[in-house]
Structures are given as C-alpha cells and as structure tokens.
Design an enzyme around this catalytic site. Structure first.
Site, PDB file in Angstrom:
ATOM      1  N   HIS A  30       0.873  -1.179   0.000  1.00  0.00           N
ATOM      2  CA  HIS A  30       0.000   0.000   0.000  1.00  0.00           C
ATOM      3  C   HIS A  30       0.913   1.232   0.000  1.00  0.00           C
ATOM      4  O   HIS A  30       2.023   1.185   0.541  1.00  0.00           O
ATOM      5  CB  HIS A  30      -0.836  -0.057   1.282  1.00  0.00           C
ATOM      6  CG  HIS A  30      -1.913   0.965   1.389  1.00  0.00           C
ATOM      7  ND1 HIS A  30      -1.670   2.280   1.730  1.00  0.00           N
ATOM      8  CD2 HIS A  30      -3.260   0.868   1.229  1.00  0.00           C
ATOM      9  CE1 HIS A  30      -2.813   2.936   1.777  1.00  0.00           C
ATOM     10  NE2 HIS A  30      -3.798   2.114   1.477  1.00  0.00           N
TER      11      HIS A  30
ATOM     12  N   CYS B  76      -4.759   2.268  -3.743  1.00  0.00           N
ATOM     13  CA  CYS B  76      -3.558   2.851  -3.103  1.00  0.00           C
ATOM     14  C   CYS B  76      -2.371   1.904  -3.193  1.00  0.00           C
ATOM     15  O   CYS B  76      -1.582   1.784  -2.238  1.00  0.00           O
ATOM     16  CB  CYS B  76      -3.810   3.228  -1.649  1.00  0.00           C
ATOM     17  SG  CYS B  76      -4.969   4.565  -1.475  1.00  0.00           S
TER      18      CYS B  76
ATOM     19  N   GLN C 240      -4.337  -5.150   7.052  1.00  0.00           N
ATOM     20  CA  GLN C 240      -5.307  -6.112   6.500  1.00  0.00           C
ATOM     21  C   GLN C 240      -5.234  -7.477   7.168  1.00  0.00           C
ATOM     22  O   GLN C 240      -5.998  -8.375   6.791  1.00  0.00           O
ATOM     23  CB  GLN C 240      -5.095  -6.274   4.984  1.00  0.00           C
ATOM     24  CG  GLN C 240      -5.331  -5.008   4.188  1.00  0.00           C
ATOM     25  CD  GLN C 240      -6.767  -4.497   4.245  1.00  0.00           C
ATOM     26  OE1 GLN C 240      -7.687  -5.215   4.632  1.00  0.00           O
ATOM     27  NE2 GLN C 240      -6.957  -3.245   3.870  1.00  0.00           N
TER      28      GLN C 240
ATOM     29  N   LYS D  20     -10.499  -0.493  10.514  1.00  0.00           N
ATOM     30  CA  LYS D  20     -10.642  -1.679   9.652  1.00  0.00           C
ATOM     31  C   LYS D  20     -10.992  -2.921  10.477  1.00  0.00           C
ATOM     32  O   LYS D  20     -11.204  -3.991   9.925  1.00  0.00           O
ATOM     33  CB  LYS D  20      -9.339  -1.926   8.880  1.00  0.00           C
ATOM     34  CG  LYS D  20      -9.038  -0.832   7.845  1.00  0.00           C
ATOM     35  CD  LYS D  20      -7.781  -1.157   7.080  1.00  0.00           C
ATOM     36  CE  LYS D  20      -7.231   0.003   6.313  1.00  0.00           C
ATOM     37  NZ  LYS D  20      -8.013   0.369   5.121  1.00  0.00           N
TER      38      LYS D  20
ATOM     39  N   ASP E 186       3.170  -4.360   8.244  1.00  0.00           N
ATOM     40  CA  ASP E 186       1.955  -3.582   8.034  1.00  0.00           C
ATOM     41  C   ASP E 186       0.789  -4.556   8.208  1.00  0.00           C
ATOM     42  O   ASP E 186       0.522  -5.382   7.327  1.00  0.00           O
ATOM     43  CB  ASP E 186       1.972  -2.966   6.622  1.00  0.00           C
ATOM     44  CG  ASP E 186       0.658  -2.268   6.281  1.00  0.00           C
ATOM     45  OD1 ASP E 186      -0.312  -2.414   7.051  1.00  0.00           O
ATOM     46  OD2 ASP E 186       0.609  -1.597   5.238  1.00  0.00           O
TER      47      ASP E 186
HETATM   48  N1  PLP Z   1      -1.669  -0.616   4.649  1.00  0.00           N
HETATM   49  C1  PLP Z   1      -2.573  -1.422   4.080  1.00  0.00           C
HETATM   50  C2  PLP Z   1      -2.167  -2.804   3.669  1.00  0.00           C
HETATM   51  C3  PLP Z   1      -3.874  -0.967   3.877  1.00  0.00           C
HETATM   52  O1  PLP Z   1      -4.780  -1.762   3.308  1.00  0.00           O
HETATM   53  C4  PLP Z   1      -4.211   0.344   4.288  1.00  0.00           C
HETATM   54  C5  PLP Z   1      -5.565   0.879   4.037  1.00  0.00           C
HETATM   55  O2  PLP Z   1      -6.290   0.422   3.198  1.00  0.00           O
HETATM   56  C6  PLP Z   1      -3.238   1.122   4.906  1.00  0.00           C
HETATM   57  C7  PLP Z   1      -1.976   0.610   5.064  1.00  0.00           C
HETATM   58  C8  PLP Z   1      -3.547   2.505   5.374  1.00  0.00           C
HETATM   59  O3  PLP Z   1      -4.464   2.459   6.428  1.00  0.00           O
HETATM   60  P1  PLP Z   1      -5.093   3.799   7.015  1.00  0.00           P
HETATM   61  O4  PLP Z   1      -5.693   4.529   5.847  1.00  0.00           O
HETATM   62  O5  PLP Z   1      -6.103   3.323   8.001  1.00  0.00           O
HETATM   63  O6  PLP Z   1      -3.991   4.570   7.633  1.00  0.00           O
END
Ligand code: PLP
Length: 412
Positions: free
Chosen positions: A117, A370, A197, A220, A194
C-alpha cells in the site's frame, strides 16, 4: 455471525438492501463500539493524564486499560510497547521518521515489497530522499507471490530495515512474513509488519512472530476512525527519538532543552484520542467474544464460496486465484470482441463495474487501491475488489454475483 449488531446493514442504497463488500477500506461498527463513543462523551469526557479530578482519572484509566487490551490482543510483552496513533499510515510515518533520524544514513537500504500500500512506500521514499538512502522492493513472481530468493539477495550490511504487508490489500494474499522475519533477523535487520489487512482477520501475535514493529488501524477492525497502533519492541522504542514534539511527550521543558517522557508517552504528543482507544477496546471485546477460530473459518468459507462463484463467470480473471486469502478478492472482466478480421479481448473498466454494482446496492471498491506499483505490474488500470467482514454471509455474495452478471450484460 451477528448481522443485527451492525445497524448500518439495514440501510437501503438506491432503494436496494445494502450489500457491503468494502471492508478492506473500512469495516462497519457494532453497536457496542457506537455506544462506547456516546458513553465516553456523555459520562466521562475529560482530558487525560493531567487532571487530579474524578472525570480525568476515569478517562485516564479507560485509555490505559485500552492500551493493555491492545497489548494482550496482539500478544505484546508490555502495554508500554503500544503507541496509539491515528492509524496505519500515521504509525508507518512515525516509524519512518523516528527510525530514519536514528539509524538511516547515506547509502543505507530499506526493503519493502512490490505489493505494498502507498502507506508502506511513500514514508520510506520520503525518508530515503531526506537521507540519501535507497529503497528496494522485493519483486513479485508470476503467480504474484513474493520472490523470496530475490529478497535473500537484497539483504546485506547496508540493509537497515524491512517493512512488508502481512496481507495484500489488493490481492488478499498472506505473505510469508515468518520467513521474511527469520531471514532479516539472521542478518540483524529489524522488520516492520503492516498489519492493516491482517489484524482484522486473523490472530496476530507479535511475540510468536518476533516482528520488531507492527502497524494497524482501528477502523478496519470494527473500531472507530482516527485510532490506530504502532507496536514496537521495547528495546527498539527505547532507542528511537520522538517523531513529534508537544505536550505529554515531555519530561521537563527548559529553555536550555527538553527531556522526553518514558514509553509509550514519548511517542504520543498532544491530547490522545482517548475516546477512540476506548471504543477500539470495545471492538476487541467484540472480536474476542466471537473468537478467532469462528471468524477465520467464516471468512475463509465466504472467500472460497465467492471465488468459486466468480470463476464460473465467463471472462472473469481473479488475481492470485486459489491462493489462501484473508477476506479480499480482486478481479477483472475481459470480454471477447469479434471483428471480421480478428478477435480481441477488452477489459470492462473496473470503475464502470463498480458504478453498476452500486446502483444495485452493492458496495465494492474499484481502482488502484492505493497500490499503484502493484496495479502497474498487473498491466491494468485497476481491479474490482470485494472484501469481507465477519457480518457478511452467503446471501451477500449471491446478491453480488447476480448484480455483477447484470452489470456485465449491460456493458458487453
Ligand atoms: N496498509 C494497508 C495494507 C492498507 O490496506 C491500508 C488501508 O487500506 C493502509 C496501510 C492505510 O491504512 P489507514 O488509511 O487506516 O492509515
């Protein structure tokens, strides 16, 4: 699973029953989480840590109990290792800045993967620009798995940190983070996961994984927006400088200089989101009451059911088909166009599919999610992504598949 706890699922969209399949973007909230926010503002709202009065003490203990709950939830050794942030993005930016200040210099290398992401790319790119360091990414094999042999080749004395997603937000695939952590640690390199998910869909235990950092978002995982977590091993957090200055994070401020607070407050400048942390703790209670075994089995069944239904539709291409997934499926639809001379395949644009699904009450996500570098490598402008939460059921998938067939008919 209990749909009745999620009032929003009774909403109607364009006159249809809502079918919510955009959980990877954000999940819906059970009543217990919504009530917790209302309870906080109705009964004990007050700034924390500083007050001697009753309300402040109640708010402080709710916030610190939430920190302990998060620590237990991810198997951290101590609640001092839990830093509350705004979400995964904020956690990764905080780490990139702080780690970068302490440990990154010219020519050093940071490794991410080809399916990250943007939140796990851009903060590291910014750091590398600042410090004249190098960002490398583990390439993907043809089956969209990470090329671990290439990763082994990247690890060197110049490598200072590895940061990878546990679960791809585009493909839903589960990355071999145990192996990545083992290989990196063998070279003395710390690893950040990270977990945006993965934490909402499976039991993640930081001590069992032995990861050095873990980032995830409350919204999430059935919690509120604006709260997230950066876990860090104490031995690392103690070595890292604060990434922001202000109230709470200090010990003493003098014109001659400032000394910093102890863990975890050193990383929490300003008034913390104590209502968010409390509501997040209620989301954790909710998950734990259902139990990981039941949640994982339910979501696995839904994913397999949906993948089977999708793959039976002509022209559907599922990315990373048949690979184990955590509640996310991405796909595209290709149709054959015949002219007197040739037959060629063309892509039904994901945006058009998403719009036609929405008109039938089905919420999915379309686009690059993203993760532009990954989408570029797939050679398409985007995908259609369906993602599940614990309240989805087979009826949702049946409704989605029926709506998708209609959308395909209209566009073909
Ligand atoms: N990392 C991953 C794998 C994600 O799916 C997301 C959001 O979709 C993020 C980071 C960013 O999360 P946030 O927008 O809650 O900061």
């Amino acid at each position: 699973m209990k749909r009745e706890d999620f009032a929003i699922l009774k909403e109607r969209v364009h006159g249809r029953e809502l079918v919510y399949l955009d959980n990877a973007a954000t999940s819906q909230k059970p009543q217990a989480v919504i009530d917790a926010i209302s309870e906080a503002y109705t009964h004990w709202n007050s700034n924390i840590h500083r007050g001697v009065h009753h309300l402040s003490q109640v708010a402080t203990s709710k916030h610190e109990e939430a920190r302990q709950k998060v620590a237990d939830f991810i198997g951290a050794k101590s609640s001092d290792e839990i830093i509350f942030t705004k979400g995964t993005t904020d956690s990764l930016n905080a780490l990139a800045f702080s780690f970068g200040e302490a440990f990154i210099g010219e020519g050093d290398e940071i490794i991410v993967s080809g399916l990250e992401h943007h939140s796990n790319i851009v903060p590291w790119q910014m750091l590398c620009e600042r410090k004249k360091a190098v960002l490398r990414h583990i390439p993907l094999r043809e089956d969209l798995s990470l090329d671990i042999e290439a990763f082994k080749g990247f690890l060197s004395a110049r490598t200072k940190l590895v940061s990878v997603a546990h679960v791809s937000n585009v493909l839903g695939t589960i990355q071999p983070i145990e192996e990545i952590i083992r290989l990196a640690h063998a070279q003395g390199v710390p690893v950040c996961i990270d977990g945006a998910q993965s934490v909402p869909h499976m039991q993640v235990n930081v001590q069992a994984l032995d990861c050095d950092f873990l980032a995830f978002s409350g919204h999430k995982m059935y919690g509120p927006t604006g709260i997230g977590v950066l876990y860090g091993k104490r031995e690392w957090l103690e070595k890292l400088p604060p990434h922001e200055g202000g109230g709470e994070m200090i010990n003493h401020v003098r014109w001659s200089g400032t000394t910093y607070n102890e863990l975890p407050y050193k990383f929490e400048a300003g008034t913390p989101n104590f209502v968010g942390s409390y509501a997040l703790s209620k989301a954790i209670d909710y998950i734990q009451a259902l139990g990981w075994e039941a949640i994982e089995a339910h979501e696995r069944e839904l994913t397999e059911y949906c993948e089977a239904q999708l793959s039976a539709i002509e022209g559907v291409h599922i990315y990373a088909e048949h690979q184990p997934k955590a509640g996310v499926i991405s796909f595209n639809i290709f149709t054959n166009h015949q002219s007197p001379i040739t037959t060629h395949q063309s892509l039904l644009h994901p945006f058009d599919i998403g719009t036609l699904l929405d008109q039938q009450g089905v919420a999915v996500r379309t686009g690059h999610h993203c993760a532009e570098p990954l989408i570029d490598s797939l050679g398409v402008p985007g995908t259609v992504r369906v993602s599940f939460g614990l309240y989805n059921d087979k009826a949702d998938i049946d409704a989605f598949i029926a709506a998708l067939k209609k959308a395909i008919m209209m566009l073909s």
